[in-house]
Design an enzyme around this catalytic site. Structure first.
Site, PDB file in Angstrom:
ATOM      1  CE  LYS A 200      -6.731  13.813   0.041  1.00 38.20           C
ATOM      2  NZ  LYS A 200      -6.764  12.681  -0.601  1.00 38.20           N
ATOM      3  NE  ARG A 201      -3.646  10.128   9.931  1.00 37.60           N
ATOM      4  CZ  ARG A 201      -3.351   9.130  11.031  1.00 37.60           C
ATOM      5  NH1 ARG A 201      -4.206   8.320  11.336  1.00 37.60           N
ATOM      6  NH2 ARG A 201      -2.414   9.423  11.734  1.00 37.60           N
TER       7      ARG A 201
ATOM      8  CE  LYS B 223     -14.200   5.752   0.588  1.00 39.99           C
ATOM      9  NZ  LYS B 223     -13.128   5.729   1.860  1.00 39.99           N
TER      10      LYS B 223
ATOM     11  CG  HIS C  87      -1.991  -0.886   1.101  1.00 36.40           C
ATOM     12  ND1 HIS C  87      -3.270  -0.786   0.605  1.00 36.40           N
ATOM     13  CD2 HIS C  87      -2.162  -2.337   1.821  1.00 36.40           C
ATOM     14  CE1 HIS C  87      -3.948  -1.859   0.706  1.00 36.40           C
ATOM     15  NE2 HIS C  87      -3.405  -2.663   1.357  1.00 36.40           N
TER      16      HIS C  87
ATOM     17  CB  THR D 150     -10.435   4.742  -1.410  1.00 32.42           C
ATOM     18  OG1 THR D 150      -9.857   5.092   0.101  1.00 32.42           O
ATOM     19  CG2 THR D 150      -9.602   3.348  -1.747  1.00 32.42           C
TER      20      THR D 150
ATOM     21  CE  LYS E 280      -2.552  10.844   3.081  1.00 32.55           C
ATOM     22  NZ  LYS E 280      -3.325   9.798   1.970  1.00 32.55           N
TER      23      LYS E 280
HETATM   24  C1  26V Z   1       2.957   5.055   6.158  1.00 30.32           C
HETATM   25  C2  26V Z   1       4.118   6.157   6.248  1.00 30.32           C
HETATM   26  C3  26V Z   1       5.040   5.768   7.320  1.00 30.32           C
HETATM   27  C4  26V Z   1       6.189   6.616   7.347  1.00 30.32           C
HETATM   28  C5  26V Z   1       5.964   8.111   7.078  1.00 30.32           C
HETATM   29  C6  26V Z   1       4.944   8.278   5.642  1.00 30.32           C
HETATM   30  C7  26V Z   1       4.192   7.521   5.637  1.00 30.32           C
HETATM   31  C8  26V Z   1       3.147   7.729   4.750  1.00 30.32           C
HETATM   32  C9  26V Z   1       2.077   6.815   4.795  1.00 30.32           C
HETATM   33  C10 26V Z   1       1.881   5.659   5.312  1.00 30.32           C
HETATM   34  C11 26V Z   1       0.672   4.844   4.714  1.00 30.32           C
HETATM   35  C12 26V Z   1       1.097   3.342   4.458  1.00 30.32           C
HETATM   36  C13 26V Z   1      -0.253   2.452   4.231  1.00 30.32           C
HETATM   37  C14 26V Z   1      -1.489   3.209   3.659  1.00 30.32           C
HETATM   38  O1  26V Z   1      -2.094   3.356   4.535  1.00 30.32           O
HETATM   39  N1  26V Z   1      -1.513   3.310   2.575  1.00 30.32           N
HETATM   40  C15 26V Z   1      -2.795   3.839   1.757  1.00 30.32           C
HETATM   41  O2  26V Z   1      -3.373   2.546   1.529  1.00 30.32           O
HETATM   42  C16 26V Z   1      -4.474   2.847   0.622  1.00 30.32           C
HETATM   43  C17 26V Z   1      -5.432   1.665   0.465  1.00 30.32           C
HETATM   44  O3  26V Z   1      -4.688   1.104  -0.638  1.00 30.32           O
HETATM   45  C18 26V Z   1      -4.187   3.843  -0.415  1.00 30.32           C
HETATM   46  O4  26V Z   1      -5.529   4.451  -1.212  1.00 30.32           O
HETATM   47  C19 26V Z   1      -3.467   5.021  -0.128  1.00 30.32           C
HETATM   48  O5  26V Z   1      -3.285   5.713  -1.283  1.00 30.32           O
HETATM   49  C20 26V Z   1      -2.317   4.563   0.711  1.00 30.32           C
HETATM   50  O6  26V Z   1      -1.609   5.723   1.205  1.00 30.32           O
END
Ligand code: 26V
Length: 815
Positions: free
Chosen positions: A541-542, A653, A350, A649, A547
């Site tokens: 979003k987060r 929506k 992801h 996602t 982002k």
């Molecule tokens: C993790 C981290 C950890 C270190 C600092 C930066 C950072 C940024 C993002 C994440 C997220 C990791 C996993 C995640 O939530 N991915 C999300 O998964 C969604 C479902 O597939 C996808 O739609 C999003 O684009 C994706 O960010």
């Protein structure tokens, strides 16, 4: 209907212990939920029995996150019981929609990854795929966000304080999960055998929540594990007067399911997180192995009856744990065990952000999971031998594919582990899957070619269209026929109304109604008055630098300044709505929240711009708030730095609900453009390749800013303290990054973004053109149904048959 009424009253007396006259709204909600649950359980047991009798293959979705939100209206809708419950409850003097609000969101996830797991669970039930979702029953979900003086504060999310009517505790389903200790290698009748002597044991107790599919034809379980100690109270210690010490072990065990880790923070290698991962992997594998042995009596056929999907690397330990179960506990030969493991497991990636890829120090592994480390070493040895065969003598190649990162103080790489242990690895959008092959998994893909596949994400239309936007759903049914709720591809017939001004009017009326509702909510919560006729521009979003909420608020600043220069111009009234949480330790993201709120304070109260621009930050974003905002959005902000958002996602929506997207060529935005048509989306900014190049050239933006007076002025305003007169230097770190360390290309993309926004304004001013584009977005989003995504997983990864999105049997609509 009469039956539902009497059942609700009976629940109130018998399960809650109250008379109608004493009942609180909370009591009514529980009574109604339990009444509904009874009806679900019958379907659940039937579905379960049918799938067992037929010996069907089952999908096991392993995820540390399930961002479910509320279940009450979701289950009512899928059971076809919304109307009858509404009437029955109305007769009892209670409003269904009031009860809905009594349910706390189940926020067992951070964002997209967790919400995807929830949408997938619903679609698997809808498609009648026997499945179990496995995760952790956190006592506290994602923190509650409170904004005080513009700053984010975090409070624990106490979602279980009133009990949870949806779950069934299964006290008899308990597994032991071990940690620590050492490994002994013994000779067992001429065969080497490893015996793990663990130092610590924790119990995993199951809690099941039914997930009802559309039309109530099939129900699957979400099975969440709670941790407890096998030795909850040491009586001798207690009797000696050490009350805390007596339950110390209990506290240590329970810590495992206390809270959800933030996923958007660099994994600091915290031991408790690794304990969570192993805890739920071990309990889930024990559970599914037991089920398989119960039906097949042996484990050789496991992959014919079980498909285990790893949602990101968090459950990667499943590779080593399944090997341990097969080899150490069931006497498999290593090679046979490996075949079964790879055929059973598959892994979804992801994110490609290097700082997000999970690794664990070898030393921690050795202390917590000594046997697993040995197994990982052996997997690595065979894997590196293959690499050596493929590229003899190439040390760099071997180092790049190794499961152990030798450079950063020896760490186990969980992504690589999941990759080599899976027969399929998928990305979550076309672009993301391509980038996987080109970047992090380039060398592994070379070694195991054909394993990487794409499965573009989707969303469940039941929640994100029918429930969130009932008015639009009715209009679409009127226009395209009732069957759209079973088959969203029928939405394409909306295109025949594209020049129908009567339809345009109705369509706009629905959006207007939703905007009035949202304006009311914002008025109540934040005491800001909004004009529902304004363009509602939404970014939810987060909060993360990639982002680029910063790009959005910077544009707001520039627009504000332009409005002040020329207050008489024909400005399009705009409301910028933000919502989202920042990881508690992510200081820069929290500063961006403060900046948004500080800009809001100035802009919203400046009479000089006549209310033409408003900025709103809505606190405590969650699934339920998303359901309120999305139907009211005109514009969807999907503006990540190209190459960084794996899919998104929320973008789906919002477009499904008729918002136009302003976005970069990133993640699923690209496929949204391909579907809705380039004329019906506003694309701007650098592409992923440009970003990579520019990063190589340097991140200083001085030249860019020199060439853009508008950008220079906006940054100057932020830097000078115009929005923070009480602390003029507050946003200096942001100004500095914009000028000299533009890693996320905010300055680099600014002009292009500003121009795209003015293009949006121009389009908004031509009402029929805007409405047309909005309708076409709705008409062309059918492909983004998570039913489509799940069909693809079922065909290409799991090898399980899917049922139809069943047409309603006559009885399904009645009580
Ligand atoms: C993790 C981290 C950890 C270190 C600092 C930066 C950072 C940024 C993002 C994440 C997220 C990791 C996993 C995640 O939530 N991915 C999300 O998964 C969604 C479902 O597939 C996808 O739609 C999003 O684009 C994706 O960010």
């Amino acid at each position: 209907m009469a039956e539902i009424k009497s059942d609700v009253l009976a629940k109130l007396r018998l399960a809650i212990g109250k008379e109608a006259s004493q009942a609180t709204q909370q009591d009514w909600y529980h009574a109604a939920a339990l009444t509904l649950r009874d009806r679900i359980v019958h379907r659940w047991l039937t579905a379960d029995k049918e799938s067992y009798d037929a010996g069907r293959k089952r999908v096991y979705y392993l995820s540390l996150e399930f961002l479910i939100g509320r279940l009450f209206t979701d289950a009512l809708n899928n059971m076809g019981l919304m109307k009858v419950f509404e009437i029955a409850l109305g007769d009892l003097g209670v409003g269904l929609m009031d009860l809905r609000k009594c349910e706390p969101d189940a926020a067992l996830g951070n964002g997209g990854l967790g919400r995807l797991a929830a949408c997938f669970m619903e679609s698997m039930s809808t498609l009648q795929i026997p499945a179990i979702g496995y995760g952790i029953r956190y006592d506290f979900g994602l923190f509650r966000q409170v904004i005080v003086d513009g700053w984010q504060h975090e409070y624990p999310d106490v979602w279980l304080s009133f009990g949870n009517p949806w779950e069934f505790q299964r006290p008899e389903v308990v597994y032991h999960v071990h940690f620590g200790g050492g490994v002994e290698h013994v000779d067992d009748k001429g065969r080497a055998r490893a015996v793990w002597h663990p130092g610590e044991t924790v119990q995993a107790v199951a809690y099941d929540t039914p997930i009802v599919g559309w039309r109530g034809q099939h129900v699957n379980a979400l099975r969440l594990w709670s941790a407890r100690s096998p030795d909850p109270l040491k009586l001798d210690v207690f009797n000696s007067g050490d009350y805390l010490g007596a339950s110390a072990e209990e506290a240590r065990a329970e810590a495992i399911c206390k809270f959800l880790y933030p996923n958007d923070e660099s994994p600091a290698g915290r031991e408790l997180r690794l304990r969570q991962e192993y805890f739920f992997v071990s309990a889930s594998l024990q559970d599914l192995v037991k089920r398989h042995l119960g039906s097949d009596g042996q484990l050789r056929s496991l992959s014919q009856k079980a498909a285990v999907q790893l949602n990101d690397t968090h459950p990667s330990l499943a590779v080593a744990e399944l090997m341990r179960i097969l080899v150490d506990l069931h006497n498999f030969r290593w090679d046979e065990a490996w075949k079964v493991t790879v055929a059973t497991l598959s892994y979804t990636n992801h994110t490609l952000l290097p700082e997000a890829l999970e690794t664990w120090p070898v030393e921690l592994f050795e202390r917590l999971l000594p046997r697993h480390l040995e197994i990982i070493y052996r997997i690595n040895a065979q894997h590196l031998a293959l690499a050596e065969q493929r590229a003899p003598g190439d040390i760099d190649y071997r180092a790049s594919v190794s499961l152990i990162d030798e450079k950063s103080g020896r760490r186990v790489r969980m992504g690589q582990l999941a990759f080599v242990g899976s027969h399929r690895i998928n990305g979550v959008s076309a672009m993301h899957s391509d980038l996987m092959k080109e970047t992090v998994f380039h060398d592994l893909n070379h070694l195991y070619s054909g394993r990487i596949t794409n499965k573009t994400n989707g969303i469940t239309f039941r929640r994100w269209l029918m429930l969130a936007n009932p008015k639009l759903t009715s209009l679409l049914q009127e226009a395209c026929g009732d069957a759209i709720v079973d088959d969203p591809t029928l939405l394409s017939s909306l295109e025949s109304y594209i020049a129908d001004s009567g339809f345009h009017q109705k369509f706009r009326a629905v959006k207007h109604h939703n905007k009035v509702q949202l304006a009311r909510l914002i008025g109540e919560r934040m005491n800001v008055r909004l004009d529902p006729g304004a363009l509602f521009d939404v970014q939810i979003k987060r909060i993360h630098e990639y982002k680029r909420q910063l790009l959005n608020i910077l544009e707001a600043v520039a627009l504000y300044q332009d409005m002040k220069d020329n207050p008489q111009a024909d400005w399009v009234p705009r409301v910028k709505i933000f919502a989202g949480k920042a990881a508690a330790s992510y200081r820069y993201a929290k500063l961006i929240i403060k900046l948004i709120n500080d800009v809001a304070e100035v802009v919203n109260n400046d009479p000089a711009i006549g209310g033409k621009l408003k900025v709103v930050f809505m606190a405590d974003y969650n699934v339920s708030l998303a359901e309120a905002i999305i139907p009211a959005a005109d514009l969807s902000e999907q503006i990540s730095t190209a190459g960084m958002e794996a899919s998104g996602t929320g973008n789906m929506k919002l477009a499904l609900n008729g918002a136009l997207t302003i976005g970069t060529l990133d993640g699923a935005n690209i496929e949204i453009r391909d579907n809705v048509g380039a004329d019906n989306i506003a694309i701007f900014g650098m592409e992923a390749g440009d970003v990579m190049l520019r990063r190589q050239q340097g991140l200083d933006a001085t030249d860019i800013i020199r060439r853009s007076p508008r950008l220079a002025r906006a940054i100057d305003a932020i830097a000078s303290g115009l929005f923070s007169p009480d602390e003029p230097g507050r946003f200096e770190p942001i100004a500095h990054a914009l000028r000299h360390l533009d890693h996320y290309m905010v300055s680099a993309d600014f002009d292009s973004y500003y121009e795209a926004q003015r293009g949006i304004d121009a389009r908004w001013q031509t009402v029929p053109a805007w409405t047309r584009a909005s309708i076409l977005n709705v008409a062309r989003m059918a492909w983004f149904s998570s039913d489509r995504t799940i069909r693809e997983y079922a065909d290409d990864i799991w090898n399980v048959p899917v049922g139809p999105v069943a047409a309603a049997p006559a009885h399904a609509q009645r009580a």
